[in-house]
Design a protein around this motif. Structure first.
Motif, PDB file in Angstrom:
ATOM      1  N   VAL A 156       0.858  -1.190   0.041  1.00 11.91           N
ATOM      2  CA  VAL A 156      -0.063  -0.165   0.131  1.00 11.91           C
ATOM      3  C   VAL A 156       0.860   1.246   0.020  1.00 11.91           C
ATOM      4  O   VAL A 156       1.903   1.417   0.601  1.00 11.91           O
ATOM      5  N   GLY A 157       0.509   2.139  -0.761  1.00 14.04           N
ATOM      6  CA  GLY A 157       1.416   3.364  -0.858  1.00 14.04           C
ATOM      7  C   GLY A 157       0.567   4.575  -0.291  1.00 14.04           C
ATOM      8  O   GLY A 157      -0.593   4.716  -0.641  1.00 14.04           O
ATOM      9  N   VAL A 158       1.154   5.566   0.336  1.00 14.57           N
ATOM     10  CA  VAL A 158       0.384   6.633   0.854  1.00 14.57           C
ATOM     11  C   VAL A 158       1.397   8.045   0.624  1.00 14.57           C
ATOM     12  O   VAL A 158       2.320   7.840   0.202  1.00 14.57           O
TER      13      VAL A 158
ATOM     14  N   LEU B 187       5.063   7.211   0.626  1.00 15.09           N
ATOM     15  CA  LEU B 187       5.635   6.064   1.460  1.00 15.09           C
ATOM     16  C   LEU B 187       4.863   4.780   1.185  1.00 15.09           C
ATOM     17  O   LEU B 187       3.685   4.730   0.885  1.00 15.09           O
ATOM     18  N   PHE B 188       5.712   3.652   1.045  1.00 10.65           N
ATOM     19  CA  PHE B 188       5.339   2.274   0.769  1.00 10.65           C
ATOM     20  C   PHE B 188       5.409   1.362   1.783  1.00 10.65           C
ATOM     21  O   PHE B 188       6.468   1.177   2.320  1.00 10.65           O
ATOM     22  N   TYR B 189       4.210   0.570   1.970  1.00  9.10           N
ATOM     23  CA  TYR B 189       4.321  -0.305   3.204  1.00  9.10           C
ATOM     24  C   TYR B 189       4.169  -1.707   2.512  1.00  9.10           C
ATOM     25  O   TYR B 189       3.159  -1.991   1.772  1.00  9.10           O
ATOM     26  N   ASP B 190       4.657  -2.847   3.074  1.00  9.10           N
ATOM     27  CA  ASP B 190       4.429  -4.054   2.999  1.00  9.10           C
ATOM     28  C   ASP B 190       3.023  -4.459   3.750  1.00  9.10           C
ATOM     29  O   ASP B 190       2.911  -4.435   5.113  1.00  9.10           O
ATOM     30  N   ILE B 191       2.156  -5.196   3.171  1.00  6.90           N
ATOM     31  CA  ILE B 191       0.941  -5.277   3.756  1.00  6.90           C
ATOM     32  C   ILE B 191       1.090  -6.601   4.740  1.00  6.90           C
ATOM     33  O   ILE B 191       0.593  -6.419   5.926  1.00  6.90           O
ATOM     34  N   SER B 192       1.840  -7.571   4.590  1.00 12.71           N
ATOM     35  CA  SER B 192       1.990  -8.660   5.477  1.00 12.71           C
ATOM     36  C   SER B 192       2.656  -8.133   6.808  1.00 12.71           C
ATOM     37  O   SER B 192       2.535  -8.741   7.817  1.00 12.71           O
ATOM     38  N   THR B 193       3.644  -7.326   6.814  1.00 14.17           N
ATOM     39  CA  THR B 193       4.649  -7.064   7.824  1.00 14.17           C
ATOM     40  C   THR B 193       4.157  -5.814   8.378  1.00 14.17           C
ATOM     41  O   THR B 193       4.763  -5.500   9.640  1.00 14.17           O
ATOM     42  N   LYS B 194       3.406  -5.075   7.590  1.00 10.80           N
ATOM     43  CA  LYS B 194       3.224  -3.620   8.183  1.00 10.80           C
ATOM     44  C   LYS B 194       4.218  -2.671   8.224  1.00 10.80           C
ATOM     45  O   LYS B 194       4.020  -1.605   9.042  1.00 10.80           O
ATOM     46  N   GLU B 195       5.378  -2.971   7.465  1.00 10.79           N
ATOM     47  CA  GLU B 195       6.459  -2.105   7.730  1.00 10.79           C
ATOM     48  C   GLU B 195       6.831  -1.409   6.591  1.00 10.79           C
ATOM     49  O   GLU B 195       6.290  -1.589   5.235  1.00 10.79           O
ATOM     50  N   GLU B 196       7.294   0.028   6.552  1.00 10.49           N
ATOM     51  CA  GLU B 196       7.654   0.821   5.659  1.00 10.49           C
ATOM     52  C   GLU B 196       8.792   0.205   4.737  1.00 10.49           C
ATOM     53  O   GLU B 196       9.817  -0.232   5.422  1.00 10.49           O
ATOM     54  N   VAL B 197       8.544   0.186   3.652  1.00 12.15           N
ATOM     55  CA  VAL B 197       9.617  -0.653   2.699  1.00 12.15           C
ATOM     56  C   VAL B 197      10.254   0.382   1.684  1.00 12.15           C
ATOM     57  O   VAL B 197      11.531   0.446   1.440  1.00 12.15           O
ATOM     58  N   HIS B 198       9.786   1.315   1.478  1.00 14.32           N
ATOM     59  CA  HIS B 198      10.316   2.754   0.434  1.00 14.32           C
ATOM     60  C   HIS B 198       9.708   3.887   1.104  1.00 14.32           C
ATOM     61  O   HIS B 198       8.679   4.072   1.420  1.00 14.32           O
ATOM     62  N   LYS B 199      10.652   5.062   0.792  1.00 14.90           N
ATOM     63  CA  LYS B 199      10.272   6.343   0.951  1.00 14.90           C
ATOM     64  C   LYS B 199      10.743   7.200  -0.153  1.00 14.90           C
ATOM     65  O   LYS B 199      12.061   7.071  -0.317  1.00 14.90           O
TER      66      LYS B 199
END
Length: 84
Positions: free
Chosen positions: A57-59, A66-78
């Protein structure tokens, strides 16, 4: 004071994402019992737009995304997008 929450949402396949608080995104899979498959992701900014994919998911707000991995809920890229 906040008079009204902004309407920020997105969808991909059977997954719908919406802004559930100023810094929180909730993802819901359709066709599943309520709260069984809901994923809540805290985000690092108050997004004005969001996008959903199969795994991420990207916001974003203004020129920051910011981009987040749905399974881990962690930010993967900014990323900061600067104009010319």
């Amino acid at each position: 004071y906040l008079a009204r929450m902004p309407l920020v949402h997105g969808a991909c396949g059977d997954t719908v994402a919406y802004l559930s608080s100023l810094r929180e995104i909730t993802l819901v899979k359709s066709g599943t019992p309520e709260d069984d498959q809901n994923v809540v992701i805290p985000v690092g900014l108050e997004p004005s737009y969001l996008a959903v994919g199969p795994k991420h998911v990207g916001v974003g707000m203004n020129n920051a995304a910011l981009f987040y991995d749905i399974s881990t809920k962690e930010e993967v890229h900014k990323e900061e997008y600067n104009g010319r």
